[in-house]
Design a protein around this motif. Structure first.
Motif, short mmCIF file in Angstrom:
data_model
loop_
_atom_site.label_atom_id
_atom_site.label_comp_id
_atom_site.label_asym_id
_atom_site.label_seq_id
_atom_site.Cartn_x
_atom_site.Cartn_y
_atom_site.Cartn_z
N CYS A 42 2.79 1.50 7.54
CA CYS A 42 4.02 2.18 7.25
C CYS A 42 4.06 2.52 5.78
O CYS A 42 3.12 2.28 5.06
CB CYS A 42 5.23 1.36 7.65
N SER A 44 4.26 5.34 2.70
CA SER A 44 3.74 6.69 2.57
C SER A 44 2.23 6.71 2.78
O SER A 44 1.58 5.69 2.88
CB SER A 44 4.06 7.25 1.20
N THR A 45 1.74 7.91 2.81
CA THR A 45 0.32 8.12 3.05
C THR A 45 -0.55 7.51 1.97
O THR A 45 -1.70 7.22 2.21
CB THR A 45 0.06 9.63 3.11
N TYR A 416 5.28 14.61 9.50
CA TYR A 416 5.68 13.49 8.64
C TYR A 416 6.91 12.83 9.26
O TYR A 416 7.72 13.49 9.90
CB TYR A 416 6.03 13.98 7.23
N ARG A 424 6.15 8.89 5.70
CA ARG A 424 4.75 8.61 6.05
C ARG A 424 4.17 9.75 6.87
O ARG A 424 4.87 10.42 7.63
CB ARG A 424 4.61 7.28 6.78
N GLU A 491 5.85 15.51 0.40
CA GLU A 491 6.64 14.29 0.59
C GLU A 491 7.99 14.36 -0.11
O GLU A 491 8.99 13.87 0.41
CB GLU A 491 5.84 13.07 0.13
#
Lengths: 518, 84
Positions: A42, A44-45, A416, A424, A491
């Motif tokens: 979990c 963000s990327t 996303y 994420r 994002e």
């Protein structure tokens, strides 16, 4: 004081119980049940890589297939020098070749090693963002050791700035580990669909082993043993191993959680669960016998369930064995044999130009990382005010990590998820570009219908521009078109829209117009 | 005594390096077997190697012209589905 930033959401526990009912949330609950949040599951990327030791992160930071961030900036290519295979998979049809298809194992032109090297140099000169050359078929790279290693050998010498990768089913891996290490190949992908021979017998009808064709459970047993042995040998050599698994509902879907645990324990650094691609017209065993692929929700749920144990990859595009370009695009048509024959490449000069391009990209990434590391107090406080439900948003991008593609030109959308935890990356969904749709789709379904169907479950679509015509049908389907964040980092824009939705009171309950997830 | 590769061959190269008699050669539009060299692997292996790795049903025939790997034998696809 060092404030936690929204992009490191993985570092805080889930503050709120997640709402019931939606497929995507099933998945989230699965991760929240495990002890806290592991880095890949979990947040963000960026977190995809955050738990890795520095020396590994350094190796993968400009590898589009291994780093989610890198895939917005750096390109890859495959050369189809390895047509032979030593096994049969039920999702593969060895007769197939169609230039309109995008799936592994499919190519238009098999190259000899000399042609392959020429093509690589031509692409390196034309697309300096190309950092990685892989051999992934169309058969198995290691079932064609002479052709594969001749290509790697020449490239290691002539183009030392290109990373070399190989993909294999693993059957011939143990006997080739020494050779792989010689060519400075520091990334290997093994496709491991099972660790149980009874499951394997439903995926692999035969293998060629010790001069015999072996079928059934015995074949699967040998293949599994070789894959695991090869994995262990590579890890012992310090070669990075990614494991690919094809998710086949009803066959290995439950089993893949166990596979994930085992390969992680043995030292694989990344697990990539991919959906089965299976259509009747592909002529595969699964296609012809009606075996379906997973839905987007099933895939995401399994990826999230595996993520409790392992760093998961979600941006894989299941490229063709001759793909060229950024993930999601294929510029192979620019580099056919007759075209590369006409190109004259001075690689010393090219390498200098490439180094400059790479330095510029790395500088841009560096400054983005710095900007992200700055405290974002307002966003965090805003998000923490109340329990908010997660929202899926679709994004149209051409690369660079920004929203820069028109709705009508997008052949795929990145998905996303925004939630109280942050943003994420979930995956991507392919479609037919709305502007090119016309009559090309069958069953009376327009390109817009296909896009709306593919974006099921998303509540917003972010793009640089969206026309008047698709606006109404998108809205009616519960997908809000949004062209207000053109050229903004993905994002940041997703977070802004989520904040707007929160301010508008849209995050407390399920919206009435939202589609039921397909 | 010789095997034959026919037009359904997809040129995957898998058989060529396995042939002990060097009877298999690359040709257009597909690989071929030199009948004067082919031994059907007699004395070397229990099964002819080319037919043991070939992924294409029907592409390799025995000396009487019968497919060594008949339709459905490798992929498991029911024959009625193959015909459709």
């Amino acid at each position: 004081m060092q404030l936690p930033v929204i992009n490191n959401a993985a570092s805080f526990p889930h503050p709120n119980p997640l709402p019931e009912g939606e497929g995507a949330n099933e998945a989230l609950r699965a991760t929240s049940k495990s002890s806290g949040c592991s880095a890949g599951s979990c947040g963000s990327t960026d977190d995809q890589m955050s738990h890795l030791p520095d020396h590994i992160r350094d190796k993968v930071k400009n590898h589009p297939c291994y780093s989610e961030e890198a895939h917005h900036y750096f390109a890859r290519m495959h050369v189809a020098v390895a047509p032979a295979c030593n096994i049969q998979c039920n999702y593969c049809n060895r007769k197939y070749d169609c230039s309109n298809e995008s799936r592994p194992g499919v190519v238009s032109e098999v190259l000899n090693p000399k042609q392959a090297v020429k093509k690589v140099l031509a692409v390196a000169a034309t697309i300096p963002q190309m950092t990685v050359l892989g051999i992934a078929g169309p058969g198995d790279a290691l079932a064609n050791p002479a052709r594969t290693f001749a290509t790697f050998g020449a490239l290691a010498e002539q183009a030392p700035d290109i990373k070399l990768c190989v993909s294999t089913n693993g059957l011939a891996l143990p006997e080739n580990v020494e050779e792989l290490a010689k060519y400075n190949i520091d990334h290997v992908t093994i496709t491991i669909n099972c660790v149980d021979p009874d499951v394997g017998a439903q995926i692999y009808p035969w293998i060629f082993w010790n001069n015999k064709r072996i079928k059934g459970r015995e074949a699967a047993e040998i293949l599994i043993a070789q894959q695991q042995k090869g994995l262990e040998m590579l890890v012992a050599k310090g070669i990075l191993v990614k494991v690919n698994s094809v998710m086949i509902p009803g066959i290995n879907d439950k089993h893949l959680e166990e596979v994930s645990k085992i390969v992680k324990a043995k030292g694989a650094f990344l697990h990539n669960v991919m959906p089965l691609i299976s259509e009747e017209e592909h002529g595969t065993y699964y296609g012809l016998t009606g075996q379906r692929g997973p839905t987007h929700e099933e895939l995401q749920a399994l990826q999230d369930a595996c993520a409790g144990d392992m760093n998961m990859m979600r941006h894989c595009r299941q490229c063709r064995a001759d793909a060229v370009g950024l993930l999601g695009e294929d510029r192979g048509a620019e580099f056919t044999l007759d075209k590369i024959e006409a190109m004259d490449i001075d690689y010393a000069a090219v390498m200098k130009m490439r180094a400059e391009v790479h330095a510029a990209i790395n500088e841009e990434l560096e400054s983005k990382h710095k900007a992200k590391a700055a405290p974002k107090l307002v966003s965090i406080e805003g998000l923490k005010k109340a329990a908010t439900r997660p929202v899926l948003m679709a994004v149209a991008t051409k690369g660079g990590g920004v929203i820069n593609e028109h709705f009508g030109h997008a052949g795929e959308f990145l998905i996303y998820e925004a939630s109280g935890e942050g943003v994420r990356f979930i995956g991507h969904r392919k479609t037919i570009p709305y502007c090119e749709g016309g009559d090309t789709c069958g069953d009376g379904e327009s390109a817009l219908d296909v896009t709306i169907r593919e974006l099921a479950g998303c509540e917003v679509v972010l793009c640089s521009k969206v026309g008047y015509e698709p606006w109404g049908p998108l809205e009616a389907a519960g997908i809000q078109p949004n062209g207000e964040h053109a050229m903004e980092p993905i994002e940041d824009a997703v977070l802004k829209v989520y904040e707007e939705m929160r301010a508008a009171g849209k995050l407390e309950a399920k919206p009435e117009t939202a589609q039921k997830a397909a | 005594m010789a095997l034959e590769i026919i037009e359904s061959c997809v040129n995957c190269y898998a058989c060529e390096p396995l042939c002990q008699s060097k009877a298999i050669y690359e040709a257009k539009p597909h690989f071929l077997i030199d009948a004067s060299k082919c031994t059907e692997c007699a004395g070397d292996f229990a099964d002819p190697q080319c037919a043991s790795i070939c992924p294409i049903e029907g592409a390799i025939l025995d000396e009487s012209g019968v497919a060594i790997n008949p339709p459905g034998s490798l992929t498991g696809i029911p024959v009625q589905k193959l015909a459709a």
